[in-house]
Design a protein around this motif. Structure first.
Motif, PDB file in Angstrom:
ATOM      1  N   GLU A   1      71.470   8.028  15.119  1.00 58.50           N
ATOM      2  CA  GLU A   1      71.853   6.673  14.704  1.00 58.50           C
ATOM      3  C   GLU A   1      72.756   6.012  15.746  1.00 58.50           C
ATOM      4  N   GLY A   2      73.656   6.795  16.332  1.00 59.46           N
ATOM      5  CA  GLY A   2      74.528   6.268  17.383  1.00 59.46           C
ATOM      6  C   GLY A   2      73.744   5.843  18.616  1.00 59.46           C
ATOM      7  N   TYR A   3      72.748   6.648  18.992  1.00 60.53           N
ATOM      8  CA  TYR A   3      71.908   6.277  20.132  1.00 60.53           C
ATOM      9  C   TYR A   3      71.178   4.966  19.868  1.00 60.53           C
ATOM     10  N   VAL A   4      70.662   4.787  18.655  1.00 63.69           N
ATOM     11  CA  VAL A   4      69.949   3.557  18.311  1.00 63.69           C
ATOM     12  C   VAL A   4      70.903   2.360  18.386  1.00 63.69           C
ATOM     13  N   GLU A   5      72.069   2.483  17.796  1.00 59.15           N
ATOM     14  CA  GLU A   5      73.049   1.379  17.819  1.00 59.15           C
ATOM     15  C   GLU A   5      73.470   1.041  19.249  1.00 59.15           C
ATOM     16  N   ASN A   6      73.772   2.067  20.045  1.00 57.79           N
ATOM     17  CA  ASN A   6      74.211   1.832  21.423  1.00 57.79           C
ATOM     18  C   ASN A   6      73.098   1.235  22.269  1.00 57.79           C
ATOM     19  N   ALA A   7      71.871   1.699  22.087  1.00 58.93           N
ATOM     20  CA  ALA A   7      70.754   1.146  22.855  1.00 58.93           C
ATOM     21  C   ALA A   7      70.574  -0.332  22.540  1.00 58.93           C
ATOM     22  N   ASN A   8      70.642  -0.697  21.273  1.00 55.39           N
ATOM     23  CA  ASN A   8      70.486  -2.103  20.898  1.00 55.39           C
ATOM     24  C   ASN A   8      71.610  -2.969  21.463  1.00 55.39           C
ATOM     25  N   ARG A   9      72.828  -2.474  21.424  1.00 59.57           N
ATOM     26  CA  ARG A   9      73.967  -3.220  21.970  1.00 59.57           C
ATOM     27  C   ARG A   9      73.813  -3.405  23.475  1.00 59.57           C
ATOM     28  N   LEU A  10      73.422  -2.345  24.170  1.00 60.68           N
ATOM     29  CA  LEU A  10      73.262  -2.437  25.618  1.00 60.68           C
ATOM     30  C   LEU A  10      72.093  -3.342  26.001  1.00 60.68           C
TER      31      LEU A  10
ATOM     32  N   MET B   1      63.587  -6.815  22.418  1.00 54.73           N
ATOM     33  CA  MET B   1      63.163  -5.609  21.725  1.00 54.73           C
ATOM     34  C   MET B   1      64.389  -4.891  21.182  1.00 54.73           C
ATOM     35  N   ASN B   2      64.326  -4.496  19.954  1.00 56.66           N
ATOM     36  CA  ASN B   2      65.376  -3.697  19.337  1.00 56.66           C
ATOM     37  C   ASN B   2      64.774  -2.432  18.765  1.00 56.66           C
ATOM     38  N   TYR B   3      65.547  -1.367  18.839  1.00 48.04           N
ATOM     39  CA  TYR B   3      65.131  -0.111  18.223  1.00 48.04           C
ATOM     40  C   TYR B   3      65.571  -0.122  16.770  1.00 48.04           C
ATOM     41  N   LYS B   4      64.781   0.472  15.916  1.00 46.01           N
ATOM     42  CA  LYS B   4      65.093   0.557  14.497  1.00 46.01           C
ATOM     43  C   LYS B   4      65.203   2.027  14.097  1.00 46.01           C
ATOM     44  N   PHE B   5      66.078   2.279  13.119  1.00 49.18           N
ATOM     45  CA  PHE B   5      66.185   3.636  12.590  1.00 49.18           C
ATOM     46  C   PHE B   5      64.864   4.012  11.938  1.00 49.18           C
ATOM     47  N   GLN B   6      64.407   5.187  12.215  1.00 55.16           N
ATOM     48  CA  GLN B   6      63.177   5.694  11.612  1.00 55.16           C
ATOM     49  C   GLN B   6      63.574   6.688  10.513  1.00 55.16           C
ATOM     50  N   GLN B   7      64.070   6.156   9.408  1.00 55.39           N
ATOM     51  CA  GLN B   7      64.604   6.981   8.327  1.00 55.39           C
ATOM     52  C   GLN B   7      63.562   7.972   7.801  1.00 55.39           C
ATOM     53  N   HIS B   8      62.298   7.577   7.833  1.00 59.80           N
ATOM     54  CA  HIS B   8      61.252   8.456   7.316  1.00 59.80           C
ATOM     55  C   HIS B   8      61.069   9.721   8.164  1.00 59.80           C
ATOM     56  N   LEU B   9      61.644   9.749   9.358  1.00 55.99           N
ATOM     57  CA  LEU B   9      61.550  10.923  10.219  1.00 55.99           C
ATOM     58  C   LEU B   9      62.618  11.975   9.939  1.00 55.99           C
ATOM     59  N   LYS B  10      63.625  11.614   9.149  1.00 60.66           N
ATOM     60  CA  LYS B  10      64.736  12.542   8.913  1.00 60.66           C
ATOM     61  C   LYS B  10      64.231  13.785   8.177  1.00 60.66           C
ATOM     62  N   PRO B  11      64.361  14.946   8.818  1.00 62.74           N
ATOM     63  CA  PRO B  11      63.866  16.181   8.189  1.00 62.74           C
ATOM     64  C   PRO B  11      64.797  16.675   7.084  1.00 62.74           C
ATOM     65  N   LYS B  12      64.242  17.449   6.184  1.00 62.60           N
ATOM     66  CA  LYS B  12      65.005  18.052   5.086  1.00 62.60           C
ATOM     67  C   LYS B  12      64.511  19.476   4.868  1.00 62.60           C
ATOM     68  N   GLY B  13      65.432  20.332   4.505  1.00 60.70           N
ATOM     69  CA  GLY B  13      65.076  21.685   4.084  1.00 60.70           C
ATOM     70  C   GLY B  13      64.350  22.508   5.127  1.00 60.70           C
ATOM     71  N   LEU B  14      64.793  22.472   6.368  1.00 60.95           N
ATOM     72  CA  LEU B  14      64.160  23.269   7.414  1.00 60.95           C
ATOM     73  C   LEU B  14      64.748  24.670   7.429  1.00 60.95           C
ATOM     74  N   SER B  15      63.940  25.651   7.754  1.00 55.70           N
ATOM     75  CA  SER B  15      64.462  27.010   7.873  1.00 55.70           C
ATOM     76  C   SER B  15      65.096  27.170   9.248  1.00 55.70           C
ATOM     77  N   GLY B  16      66.232  27.828   9.305  1.00 56.60           N
ATOM     78  CA  GLY B  16      66.912  28.078  10.559  1.00 56.60           C
ATOM     79  C   GLY B  16      67.924  27.017  10.947  1.00 56.60           C
ATOM     80  N   ILE B  17      67.997  25.924  10.205  1.00 60.20           N
ATOM     81  CA  ILE B  17      68.989  24.885  10.482  1.00 60.20           C
ATOM     82  C   ILE B  17      69.447  24.322   9.135  1.00 60.20           C
ATOM     83  N   SER B  18      70.739  24.237   8.968  1.00 59.42           N
ATOM     84  CA  SER B  18      71.287  23.792   7.680  1.00 59.42           C
ATOM     85  C   SER B  18      71.158  22.276   7.533  1.00 59.42           C
ATOM     86  N   ASP B  19      71.261  21.824   6.296  1.00 57.11           N
ATOM     87  CA  ASP B  19      71.234  20.384   6.043  1.00 57.11           C
ATOM     88  C   ASP B  19      72.425  19.691   6.698  1.00 57.11           C
TER      89      ASP B  19
END
Length: 76
Positions: free
Chosen positions: A30-39, A1-19
């Motif tokens: 992305e780092g968590y996904v890469e490290n999980a797959n390596r481990l 089993m490998n984890y894949k980046f879920q690019q469609h989940l990346k939020p944009k234009g939220l109030s209260g948090i900058s891009d």
């Protein structure tokens, strides 16, 4: 089993948090996904029950929690 980046989940234009902040958090995800797959690969090669295997499993849990948290946070 490998984890894949879920690019469609990346939020944009939220109030209260900058891009820029979103980009920084996404980089962590992305780092968590890469490290999980390596481990995951390393765990399959390690001898079950050995101290090295136990350490890999501990670290894997941390990385998988990061993947889950990143996907959960992306919902908001």
């Amino acid at each position: 089993m490998n984890y894949k980046f879920q690019q469609h989940l990346k939020p944009k234009g939220l109030s209260g948090i900058s891009d820029n902040q979103i980009a920084q958090h996404w980089t962590l995800y992305e780092g968590y996904v890469e490290n999980a797959n390596r481990l995951l690969e390393e765990v399959t090669r390690a001898e079950p029950g050995a101290p090295a295997w136990a350490e890999l499993k501990r670290r894997l849990g941390f990385e998988i929690d990061g993947v889950r948290a990143g996907r959960f946070a992306a919902r908001f």
